[in-house]
Design a protein around this motif. Sequence first.
Motif, PDB file in Angstrom:
ATOM      1  N   VAL A 147     -14.824  51.911  53.548  1.00 31.44           N
ATOM      2  CA  VAL A 147     -14.674  51.060  52.367  1.00 31.44           C
ATOM      3  C   VAL A 147     -13.358  51.404  51.682  1.00 31.44           C
ATOM      4  O   VAL A 147     -13.187  52.506  51.162  1.00 31.44           O
ATOM      5  CB  VAL A 147     -15.844  51.249  51.381  1.00 31.44           C
ATOM      6  CG1 VAL A 147     -15.673  50.328  50.182  1.00 31.44           C
ATOM      7  CG2 VAL A 147     -17.172  50.979  52.070  1.00 31.44           C
ATOM      8  N   ILE A 148     -12.433  50.462  51.672  1.00 34.24           N
ATOM      9  CA  ILE A 148     -11.131  50.685  51.047  1.00 34.24           C
ATOM     10  C   ILE A 148     -11.260  50.416  49.554  1.00 34.24           C
ATOM     11  O   ILE A 148     -11.473  49.276  49.132  1.00 34.24           O
ATOM     12  CB  ILE A 148     -10.057  49.766  51.664  1.00 34.24           C
ATOM     13  CG1 ILE A 148      -9.938  50.026  53.170  1.00 34.24           C
ATOM     14  CG2 ILE A 148      -8.714  49.976  50.983  1.00 34.24           C
ATOM     15  CD1 ILE A 148      -9.012  49.061  53.889  1.00 34.24           C
ATOM     16  N   ASN A 149     -11.126  51.457  48.756  1.00 35.60           N
ATOM     17  CA  ASN A 149     -11.287  51.331  47.306  1.00 35.60           C
ATOM     18  C   ASN A 149      -9.926  51.401  46.621  1.00 35.60           C
ATOM     19  O   ASN A 149      -9.492  52.471  46.192  1.00 35.60           O
ATOM     20  CB  ASN A 149     -12.214  52.435  46.778  1.00 35.60           C
ATOM     21  CG  ASN A 149     -12.537  52.259  45.306  1.00 35.60           C
ATOM     22  OD1 ASN A 149     -12.099  51.300  44.676  1.00 35.60           O
ATOM     23  ND2 ASN A 149     -13.292  53.178  44.749  1.00 35.60           N
ATOM     24  N   ILE A 150      -9.253  50.250  46.525  1.00 41.96           N
ATOM     25  CA  ILE A 150      -7.976  50.248  45.811  1.00 41.96           C
ATOM     26  C   ILE A 150      -8.180  50.031  44.308  1.00 41.96           C
ATOM     27  O   ILE A 150      -7.204  49.911  43.564  1.00 41.96           O
ATOM     28  CB  ILE A 150      -7.003  49.197  46.368  1.00 41.96           C
ATOM     29  CG1 ILE A 150      -7.515  47.780  46.086  1.00 41.96           C
ATOM     30  CG2 ILE A 150      -6.765  49.395  47.853  1.00 41.96           C
ATOM     31  CD1 ILE A 150      -6.464  46.733  46.334  1.00 41.96           C
ATOM     32  N   GLY A 151      -9.451  50.005  43.895  1.00 41.03           N
ATOM     33  CA  GLY A 151      -9.737  49.890  42.474  1.00 41.03           C
ATOM     34  C   GLY A 151      -9.763  51.224  41.761  1.00 41.03           C
ATOM     35  O   GLY A 151     -10.223  51.306  40.615  1.00 41.03           O
ATOM     36  N   ILE A 152      -9.262  52.272  42.407  1.00 35.43           N
ATOM     37  CA  ILE A 152      -9.278  53.608  41.806  1.00 35.43           C
ATOM     38  C   ILE A 152      -8.541  53.627  40.470  1.00 35.43           C
ATOM     39  O   ILE A 152      -8.958  54.313  39.529  1.00 35.43           O
ATOM     40  CB  ILE A 152      -8.662  54.631  42.785  1.00 35.43           C
ATOM     41  CG1 ILE A 152      -9.631  54.868  43.952  1.00 35.43           C
ATOM     42  CG2 ILE A 152      -8.359  55.954  42.101  1.00 35.43           C
ATOM     43  CD1 ILE A 152      -9.092  55.800  45.006  1.00 35.43           C
ATOM     44  N   TRP A 197      -9.816  46.819  39.105  1.00 34.28           N
ATOM     45  CA  TRP A 197      -8.629  47.252  38.354  1.00 34.28           C
ATOM     46  C   TRP A 197      -8.329  46.277  37.216  1.00 34.28           C
ATOM     47  O   TRP A 197      -8.095  46.695  36.073  1.00 34.28           O
ATOM     48  CB  TRP A 197      -7.444  47.351  39.316  1.00 34.28           C
ATOM     49  CG  TRP A 197      -6.118  47.496  38.624  1.00 34.28           C
ATOM     50  CD1 TRP A 197      -5.801  48.382  37.628  1.00 34.28           C
ATOM     51  CD2 TRP A 197      -4.937  46.723  38.844  1.00 34.28           C
ATOM     52  NE1 TRP A 197      -4.488  48.223  37.222  1.00 34.28           N
ATOM     53  CE2 TRP A 197      -3.935  47.208  37.963  1.00 34.28           C
ATOM     54  CE3 TRP A 197      -4.625  45.679  39.719  1.00 34.28           C
ATOM     55  CZ2 TRP A 197      -2.656  46.660  37.922  1.00 34.28           C
ATOM     56  CZ3 TRP A 197      -3.342  45.154  39.692  1.00 34.28           C
ATOM     57  CH2 TRP A 197      -2.374  45.636  38.799  1.00 34.28           C
ATOM     58  N   LEU A 198      -8.317  44.978  37.506  1.00 35.18           N
ATOM     59  CA  LEU A 198      -7.946  43.985  36.495  1.00 35.18           C
ATOM     60  C   LEU A 198      -8.976  43.920  35.369  1.00 35.18           C
ATOM     61  O   LEU A 198      -8.618  43.757  34.201  1.00 35.18           O
ATOM     62  CB  LEU A 198      -7.782  42.615  37.147  1.00 35.18           C
ATOM     63  CG  LEU A 198      -6.584  42.485  38.095  1.00 35.18           C
ATOM     64  CD1 LEU A 198      -6.615  41.153  38.829  1.00 35.18           C
ATOM     65  CD2 LEU A 198      -5.278  42.637  37.330  1.00 35.18           C
ATOM     66  N   ILE A 199     -10.268  44.061  35.720  1.00 34.77           N
ATOM     67  CA  ILE A 199     -11.298  44.076  34.676  1.00 34.77           C
ATOM     68  C   ILE A 199     -11.098  45.275  33.751  1.00 34.77           C
ATOM     69  O   ILE A 199     -11.146  45.146  32.521  1.00 34.77           O
ATOM     70  CB  ILE A 199     -12.701  44.101  35.314  1.00 34.77           C
ATOM     71  CG1 ILE A 199     -12.999  42.761  35.982  1.00 34.77           C
ATOM     72  CG2 ILE A 199     -13.767  44.424  34.266  1.00 34.77           C
ATOM     73  CD1 ILE A 199     -14.257  42.760  36.816  1.00 34.77           C
ATOM     74  N   ALA A 200     -10.876  46.436  34.344  1.00 35.61           N
ATOM     75  CA  ALA A 200     -10.650  47.643  33.533  1.00 35.61           C
ATOM     76  C   ALA A 200      -9.381  47.514  32.707  1.00 35.61           C
ATOM     77  O   ALA A 200      -9.337  47.929  31.537  1.00 35.61           O
ATOM     78  CB  ALA A 200     -10.571  48.867  34.440  1.00 35.61           C
TER      79      ALA A 200
END
Length: 355
Positions: free
Chosen positions: A71-76, A143-146
């Motif tokens: 699972v690629i998590n670029i939302g870090i 990311w955008l939501i945060a």
Amino acid sequence: MSSGRSRRTVLGAVGALAVLWLVAGLAFPDSWAGALLSIAASPSTHTAMLRLAVPIALAAIGGIFAEKSGVINIGIEGLLIVSAFSSIIVTFWLGSGGSTLALSHHWWGFAVGVLASTLFALIFAVVCIDFKADQIIAGLAVWLIALGLAPFASRIVFDSPNTAGVGRFQNVTIPILSEIPLLGYLLFDTPPQVYIMLGAAAAGWYLLNRTAFGRWVVASGENPKALDTAGVDVRRVRYAAVLLSGIFAGLGGAGFALGQLGTFAGGGETAIGGRGFIAIATYLFANYHPIGALGGSFLFAGLEAMQIQLQNLGYAVPTELIRTIPYATVIVVLVFVGKTQLPEAAGEPYDGDEE
């Protein structure tokens, strides 16, 4: 040219440049090389490096577990933002005065920051694992939501995208040991988030390389069908790995906010300032090795610390230029060294019912 020879060539070139810099700095102390050498040897640079490495190292270790599982998590970056903001606002609500009770308030804020990051990671896991959404798009959404939620909530509470100050964790000083040259002020007179970072790196390495769960994580990212055939639930392994990425990122974001900043700035890139994306570059540079990611975070945080010191001395070095170095480093590794190997099933949803 073979990968091993390319790696030796790159390392040799870097070593030669370092020696050249050292010689030039010692021979011409008033030059740029001398100024850089003086800054690099400064205790203030070393302590700043450790503190600035916290969000990068911990987010990178979390990203390793998620991506190793497939699972690629670029939302870090978003997880760091959420944890940093949550830790600050909870500490503010509980009170941030100078009493002993207020110190516990910081730890409550820290815990809530980790919890908030983990909840966001859980939502990301549900979307990607159960609903099989595109992992890159889902990560960007996190990311955008945060990025929008934190300053919006701050405006509601503080009438500003920036929160009030709540103070920072104090250094943990160990008598006698703190007097040891170099190691004393680095390891035995430092804030608690640095100890958390070092302990998490060791725990992450052990968990990934010395436990059955670590082997399942690797198999989930390389050959999930084989893991499923062996009787291990791929879905549960991936859920656990993504939740771990949320926990590690939460430790990094909350530790950075309460240990280094003492506040949260919601404007622009927010106080996190792209460190989540640097974390991704860091674990790629380290080829998914937790201890290597820790070392890489020291490199990039050290460059940032030196940049801050250069600005204090009157050298206007743009922060944006410094922050391109991690990405440029990864490109060098991929092009000239060719070491980083993505997991075979990274980014691919797994359906156990498929034949």
